[in-house]
Design an enzyme around this catalytic site. Structure first.
Site, PDB file in Angstrom:
ATOM      1  CE  LYS A  52       0.043  15.556  -1.870  1.00  0.00           C
ATOM      2  NZ  LYS A  52       0.626  14.318  -2.691  1.00  0.00           N
ATOM      3  CD  GLN A  96       0.606  12.837  -5.912  1.00  0.00           C
ATOM      4  OE1 GLN A  96       1.313  13.854  -5.164  1.00  0.00           O
ATOM      5  NE2 GLN A  96      -0.025  11.909  -5.501  1.00  0.00           N
ATOM      6  CG  ASP A 119       5.318  11.509   0.654  1.00  0.00           C
ATOM      7  OD1 ASP A 119       4.539  12.122   1.205  1.00  0.00           O
ATOM      8  OD2 ASP A 119       5.162  11.220  -0.807  1.00  0.00           O
TER       9      ASP A 119
END
Ligand code: NDP
Length: 289
Positions: A52, A96, A119
């Site tokens: 990422k 994460q 997200d």
């Protein structure tokens, strides 16, 4: 049969994101900022986060990773999220997952400012999706929809089957298909006669995590098949939830594993970050919701 090449489509998306990020930087004097929080040293998470970080830099984003030790407390993690929420130069925050066992993920996700929730996992963004209103959408489902767009198919009245009902993939992708006027069925571990449901479906999205559980012979002629599953076999090979070779003989379009849905996820995350940045600037310097 045509292979839906996730690598190629993801490259297209990343190029679009880069152009938007450059236009944003020219207009606002700063790059869109994506900050990733990684707690502990889970090897898979470390690889995902590094990917990422690299992809963000290549797309012209300001990316930063906050690496916290494995024994970080819930309060310290939530305090970091609050600090990132308050920083006007940060447009996207991603925590994460999975978190180490002693930490609870939901309160941390809920603490993220929904306007920075790239997200798409906060309750507000989930609600906006249910309501069909603009919001930040989860990345893997958005990637699936972008791949379906590549087929040029009109989903109106088509029968879509989503196998899996997770908050991360199954439920949101089902809502997105519904928004495109497909007639949607959601299957899960208690579904009776999955084979019959697959046989009648024009679109199949498999998001289960069981190697090749969807048999190729079940696939309807010319169906669109999206395989979200990532499974490692005993021989160390990566396979999806669909028996690819046999399914490819019947499908109209199909995603391979690897190289299908997988590469789309990070590309959509970068897109969400630029979208969040654009919307926050449009709402004024304080970047309210
Ligand atoms: P979850 O484990 O959260 O959900 C799996 C779903 O599959 C559940 O809803 C479960 O049903 C259902 N299921 C389990 N067994 C069966 C069965 N025999 N028949 C029908 N349905 C069944 O997984 P995720 O949604 O997070 O991920 C799914 C897969 O996608 C995994 O392989 C994951 O690695 C992959 N993935 C890939 C991503 C990418 O970028 N390509 C991103 C995210 C995930 P129930 O609810 O009843 O338990």
């Amino acid at each position: 049969m045509t292979v839906l090449d996730g690598k190629a489509v993801a490259k297209k998306v990343r190029d679009e994101v880069k152009a938007r990020a450059e236009a944003f930087a020219a207009a606002h004097g700063r790059k869109p900022g994506l900050h990733v929080v990684l707690v502990g040293d889970d090897p898979a998470s470390q690889v995902y986060v590094r990917n990422k970080e690299r992809a963000a830099a290549k797309a012209g984003l300001e990316g930063q990773v906050h690496r916290l030790p494995g024994d970080t407390t819930q309060a310290d993690l939530e305090a970091l999220v609050a600090k990132l929420n308050a920083d006007p130069a940060i447009d996207g925050i991603l925590v994460q997952l999975p978190l180490p066992g002693h930490l609870e993920a939901q309160p941390v996700l809920d603490a993220i400012d929904p306007s920075k929730d790239v997200d798409g996992l906060t309750a507000l963004n989930a609600g906006l999706l249910v309501d069909g209103r603009d919001g930040l959408r989860p990345c893997t489902p958005s990637g699936c929809m972008r791949l379906i767009e590549e087929t040029g198919a009109d989903l109106t009245g088509q029968r879509a089957l989503v196998i899996g009902r997770s908050v991360l993939v199954g439920k949101p992708v089902a809502l997105m298909l519904l928004a495109r006027n497909a007639t949607v069925t959601i299957a899960h571990s208690r579904t009776a006669d999955l084979e019959a449901r697959v046989r009648e479906s024009d679109i199949v999205v498999a998001a289960v995590g069981r190697p090749e559980m969807v048999r190729g012979e079940w696939i309807k002629e010319d169906a669109i098949v999206l395989d979200v599953g990532i499974n490692r076999t005993d021989e160390g090979k990566l396979v999806g939830d669909v028996e690819y070779a046999a399914a490819a003989e019947r499908a109209g379009w199909i995603t391979p594993v690897p190289g299908g849905v997988g590469p789309m996820t990070i590309a959509m995350l970068l897109g969400n970050t630029v979208t969040a940045a654009e919307r926050r600037e449009a709402r004024g310097p304080r970047g309210g919701r």
